[in-house]
Design a protein around this motif. Structure first.
Motif, PDB file in Angstrom:
ATOM      1  N   PHE A 144     -22.851  27.856  46.506  1.00 13.35           N
ATOM      2  CA  PHE A 144     -23.444  27.087  47.608  1.00 13.35           C
ATOM      3  C   PHE A 144     -22.359  26.295  48.345  1.00 13.35           C
ATOM      4  O   PHE A 144     -22.315  26.250  49.575  1.00 13.35           O
ATOM      5  CB  PHE A 144     -24.504  26.147  47.017  1.00 13.35           C
ATOM      6  N   GLN A 145     -21.458  25.724  47.572  1.00 11.28           N
ATOM      7  CA  GLN A 145     -20.379  24.918  48.131  1.00 11.28           C
ATOM      8  C   GLN A 145     -19.449  25.747  49.011  1.00 11.28           C
ATOM      9  O   GLN A 145     -18.994  25.303  50.066  1.00 11.28           O
ATOM     10  CB  GLN A 145     -19.568  24.323  46.976  1.00 11.28           C
ATOM     11  N   SER A 146     -19.162  26.971  48.591  1.00  7.88           N
ATOM     12  CA  SER A 146     -18.248  27.820  49.360  1.00  7.88           C
ATOM     13  C   SER A 146     -18.837  28.197  50.712  1.00  7.88           C
ATOM     14  O   SER A 146     -18.110  28.537  51.636  1.00  7.88           O
ATOM     15  CB  SER A 146     -17.893  29.079  48.564  1.00  7.88           C
ATOM     16  N   GLY A 147     -20.173  28.117  50.833  1.00  8.23           N
ATOM     17  CA  GLY A 147     -20.817  28.457  52.099  1.00  8.23           C
ATOM     18  C   GLY A 147     -20.986  27.283  53.042  1.00  8.23           C
ATOM     19  O   GLY A 147     -21.363  27.467  54.205  1.00  8.23           O
ATOM     20  N   LEU A 148     -20.735  26.059  52.552  1.00  6.43           N
ATOM     21  CA  LEU A 148     -20.880  24.879  53.408  1.00  6.43           C
ATOM     22  C   LEU A 148     -19.696  24.748  54.361  1.00  6.43           C
ATOM     23  O   LEU A 148     -18.564  25.067  54.003  1.00  6.43           O
ATOM     24  CB  LEU A 148     -20.974  23.606  52.556  1.00  6.43           C
ATOM     25  N   GLU A 149     -19.947  24.276  55.564  1.00 13.41           N
ATOM     26  CA  GLU A 149     -18.850  24.001  56.500  1.00 13.41           C
ATOM     27  C   GLU A 149     -18.083  22.765  56.029  1.00 13.41           C
ATOM     28  O   GLU A 149     -18.672  21.815  55.512  1.00 13.41           O
ATOM     29  CB  GLU A 149     -19.411  23.747  57.905  1.00 13.41           C
ATOM     30  N   THR A 150     -16.789  22.779  56.226  1.00 12.43           N
ATOM     31  CA  THR A 150     -16.001  21.594  55.907  1.00 12.43           C
ATOM     32  C   THR A 150     -16.274  20.482  56.913  1.00 12.43           C
ATOM     33  O   THR A 150     -16.528  20.760  58.093  1.00 12.43           O
ATOM     34  CB  THR A 150     -14.494  21.917  55.905  1.00 12.43           C
ATOM     35  N   GLU A 151     -16.255  19.272  56.449  1.00 12.58           N
ATOM     36  CA  GLU A 151     -16.480  18.123  57.338  1.00 12.58           C
ATOM     37  C   GLU A 151     -15.168  17.418  57.671  1.00 12.58           C
ATOM     38  O   GLU A 151     -15.157  16.274  58.096  1.00 12.58           O
ATOM     39  CB  GLU A 151     -17.467  17.141  56.691  1.00 12.58           C
ATOM     40  N   THR A 152     -14.061  18.139  57.465  1.00 12.41           N
ATOM     41  CA  THR A 152     -12.753  17.567  57.787  1.00 12.41           C
ATOM     42  C   THR A 152     -12.239  18.132  59.112  1.00 12.41           C
ATOM     43  O   THR A 152     -12.693  19.179  59.574  1.00 12.41           O
ATOM     44  CB  THR A 152     -11.721  17.885  56.690  1.00 12.41           C
TER      45      THR A 152
ATOM     46  N   LEU B  91     -10.177  23.190  48.902  1.00 10.87           N
ATOM     47  CA  LEU B  91     -11.444  23.820  49.264  1.00 10.87           C
ATOM     48  C   LEU B  91     -11.665  23.704  50.772  1.00 10.87           C
ATOM     49  O   LEU B  91     -12.051  24.677  51.443  1.00 10.87           O
ATOM     50  CB  LEU B  91     -12.601  23.178  48.500  1.00 10.87           C
ATOM     51  N   ASP B  92     -11.405  22.518  51.322  1.00  9.32           N
ATOM     52  CA  ASP B  92     -11.503  22.339  52.775  1.00  9.32           C
ATOM     53  C   ASP B  92     -10.455  23.190  53.493  1.00  9.32           C
ATOM     54  O   ASP B  92     -10.741  23.798  54.532  1.00  9.32           O
ATOM     55  CB  ASP B  92     -11.308  20.865  53.145  1.00  9.32           C
ATOM     56  N   ALA B  93      -9.257  23.229  52.940  1.00 10.83           N
ATOM     57  CA  ALA B  93      -8.177  23.999  53.570  1.00 10.83           C
ATOM     58  C   ALA B  93      -8.539  25.481  53.635  1.00 10.83           C
ATOM     59  O   ALA B  93      -8.323  26.140  54.659  1.00 10.83           O
ATOM     60  CB  ALA B  93      -6.874  23.797  52.803  1.00 10.83           C
ATOM     61  N   LEU B  94      -9.090  26.022  52.564  1.00 13.21           N
ATOM     62  CA  LEU B  94      -9.469  27.434  52.542  1.00 13.21           C
ATOM     63  C   LEU B  94     -10.536  27.723  53.593  1.00 13.21           C
ATOM     64  O   LEU B  94     -10.510  28.763  54.264  1.00 13.21           O
ATOM     65  CB  LEU B  94      -9.970  27.830  51.154  1.00 13.21           C
TER      66      LEU B  94
END
Length: 625
Positions: free
Chosen positions: A26-34, A61-64
């Motif tokens: 689920f986390q991998s599918g969320l958009e980054t908020e950075t 994770l955000d970088a990827l």
């Protein structure tokens, strides 16, 4: 028995299960908020301004997630040295869990009790916590690899079994390449129970094994003595010319059954007419009477006749008559007493120089963990700055095997930046154009550490200093190498800014406020630079591209490729008219206009929309809030 106990076997299967697996997906599918903040001062320096190497400071994770916008299917090789979860390496699962168990339960479609247990993983270092941390990162990393891409992952016994199952699931068992026991301490760690540990492991997986090609390693100087040299280059004795396979009998390969003559210790072929008389393709019969007579005639002349036999059994030659005729110099004639044997010359398979296929037990004295430590101490001119850095020679050999001269390498657990060092050294040696992308969390260094006393405050500072010092040395040895790097930081948007953005009404007649751009200002980087860098990457153009400034009447827009960006305040109706004229007259070739509505009055946006409709070319207006 199963039916009586109401056990549903259809739901059972071979798979990796752990608490947090669904959350990790689920986390991998969320958009980054950075957002991506370029370090303008650093990136403008002479050694960095044209560099295509990148160093990203932030959560990997955000970088990827950001990298996937522009670099999906573009990374040839990934190397990572993640936390090993030894209990003493400091790993704990540290998700911020910005939602409650009730919200998580609703979003993921799981019961609230499971959601609560997932949230309780925070601060833990058990197997489930480690797998939850790693699964989403490896899953995203796979999508960054090219179709012929490969990933190397260092690990030890604590999680290697779990990592194997996880990678089998994400990459597919068919894409497993190797599990390399990597010797780091040949003497052995005497502190370990029962056995003195000498190694850790390196997993190697391909994205698609059918497309992957790996190179060989250079041989040692003493091994070069095993090779001979002729006018074509290096060679050594290869396989015999007689075929020994199951398809080798002469009945199955009649065209490869013929005599070879040895005259004065040289290989000579009979006349082609002789060969034609040996076999009748219509009757499929061999003329053994003719052959026997021919051999007797040659022997009277002192000529040796060789026929392909394997232990008195008729076989065939590996090469055709024509191939032997054209490439006689690729054969080796060996005489033992009165018996002759013909061998093929084995040439280096992948280059002009001899090389060897790497062995599955990966060992060189230079791979020792002590070497990694001493290398870094020598570069930084200080002891005990960083614990257990990977030895340069190990990664150098991985990349020598895996990547070509123009490949991109990613390391999203950059640490002391050994990966960047190895890539630059490879480029120095062969004038290659390999590029690296380093990602490192700005993990704080404790005040009692040597690194802190030397002025380092976060781990990424150590890695970046190593790259700078190695780059300066490489510049002296080969100035053609890209020895600089572009620096970016990932920053979270403040919650009050997010609230303002959510509450913003573009049609409301409120005055525009600077905060909508200034909120993205970080140190020496303007808010506009942050927004533009983030957007260019989001649109697939990458992190290192430079937009072109295009003057309208009194306002400048940023243009790259087929996209124009309007971010800052100040654009007027006259500027909009000028922009339309430039598009209509083909003075500006774009098909997308991306605007930041917080900076533009509603009436100007409305005017822009109406004008776009009147154009004779298709232009899409994109509003990004």
């Amino acid at each position: 028995m199963l039916k009586l106990n109401e056990i549903n076997v259809e739901k059972e299967g071979y798979e990796l299960k752990f608490l947090g697996k669904n959350y990790s997906k689920f986390q991998s599918g969320l958009e980054t908020e950075t957002v991506i903040v370029p370090d303008i001062e650093h990136n403008s320096k002479e050694e960095n301004i044209n560099s295509e190497n990148m160093y990203i400071v932030g959560d990997n994770l955000d970088a990827l997630k950001h990298l996937l916008k522009s670099y999906s299917n573009k990374i040839k090789c990934i190397y990572i040295d993640p936390p090993y979860n030894t209990g003493s390496d400091g790993f704990v699962y540290n998700d911020n869990f910005s939602f409650t168990s009730e919200i998580l339960s609703e979003k993921m479609g799981i019961d609230e009790e499971e959601a609560k247990k997932i949230i309780e993983l925070r601060g833990k270092s058990n197997h489930s916590a480690w797998l939850t941390f790693m699964y989403s990162r490896i899953e995203l990393a796979r999508d960054l690899l090219t179709d012929d891409g490969v990933i190397f992952i260092s690990i030890d016994d604590n999680e290697q079994a779990n990592l194997k199952l996880m990678c089998d699931e994400i990459f597919g068992e068919e894409n497993f390449i190797a599990l390399l026991p990597t010797i780091m301490n040949l003497k052995g760690n005497q502190d370990e129970f029962g056995f003195a540990g000498t190694h850790e492991y390196t997993f190697v997986y391909a994205k698609n094994k059918e497309f992957l090609t790996l190179s060989e390693l250079d041989i040692e100087e003493e091994e070069l003595l095993e090779w001979n040299l002729d006018e074509k280059g290096y060679y050594k004795q290869g396989a015999g010319l007689v075929s020994t396979g199951t398809n080798s009998p002469r009945e199955l390969r009649p065209n490869l059954w013929f005599p070879i003559l040895i005259k004065e210790d040289k290989i000579v072929l009979p006349n082609i007419e002789i060969i034609k008389n040996l076999y009748n393709p219509l009757t499929k019969e061999f003329n053994d009477v003719f052959l026997k007579k021919y051999i007797e005639e040659q022997q009277k002349e002192g000529i040796t006749v060789l026929l392909p036999y394997v232990k008195e059994r008729e076989a065939s030659w590996r090469w055709s008559y024509k191939k032997i005729l054209l490439e006689t110099d690729e054969l080796i004639l060996q005489k033992n007493k009165d018996k002759y044997t013909i061998y093929k010359k084995q040439r280096p398979s992948l280059s002009d120089l001899p090389s060897k296929k790497p062995k599955s037990i990966f060992y060189k004295p230079e791979y020792s963990s002590g070497n990694g430590t001493s290398e870094l101490e020598k570069i930084l001119e200080k002891e005990r700055i960083f614990s257990n850095p990977k030895p340069f020679e190990l990664l150098y050999d991985f990349f020598k095997i895996a990547i070509k001269q123009d490949s991109v390498v990613l390391d999203f657990f950059s640490g002391s930046a050994t990966t960047a060092h190895a890539v630059m050294e490879l480029n120095k040696e062969d004038n290659g154009n390999r590029k690296y992308i380093m990602v490192q969390l700005p993990e704080e260094i404790k005040e009692d550490k040597v690194a802190y006393k030397e002025g380092y405050r976060t781990i990424d500072e150590i890695g970046r200093e190593r790259i700078k010092r190695v780059g300066e040395k490489i510049k002296e040895e080969n100035p053609n190498v890209d020895y600089g790097f572009k620096l970016f930081r990932l920053k979270e948007v403040e919650q009050n800014m997010i609230d303002k953005i959510i509450e913003f009404d573009p049609e409301a007649p409120t005055l525009l406020v600077k905060d909508y751009i200034e909120a993205f200002k970080y140190e020496n980087t303007t808010g506009k630079d942050t927004i533009l860098t983030t957007w260019l990457n989001e649109d697939g153009y990458g992190l290192i591209v430079k937009s072109k400034k295009v003057k309208l009447i009194n306002y400048e827009i940023d243009v790259y490729n087929n996209s124009a960006y309007i971010i800052e305040q100040g654009i007027t109706s006259e500027d909009i008219i000028k922009l339309m004229e430039m598009i209509e007259d083909n003075n500006l070739s774009i098909n997308r206009i991306v605007i930041y509505p917080y900076s533009i009055p509603f009436n100007i946006i409305h005017e822009l929309k109406n004008n776009i409709k009147q154009l004779h070319v298709d232009v899409e207006l994109i509003e990004r809030y």
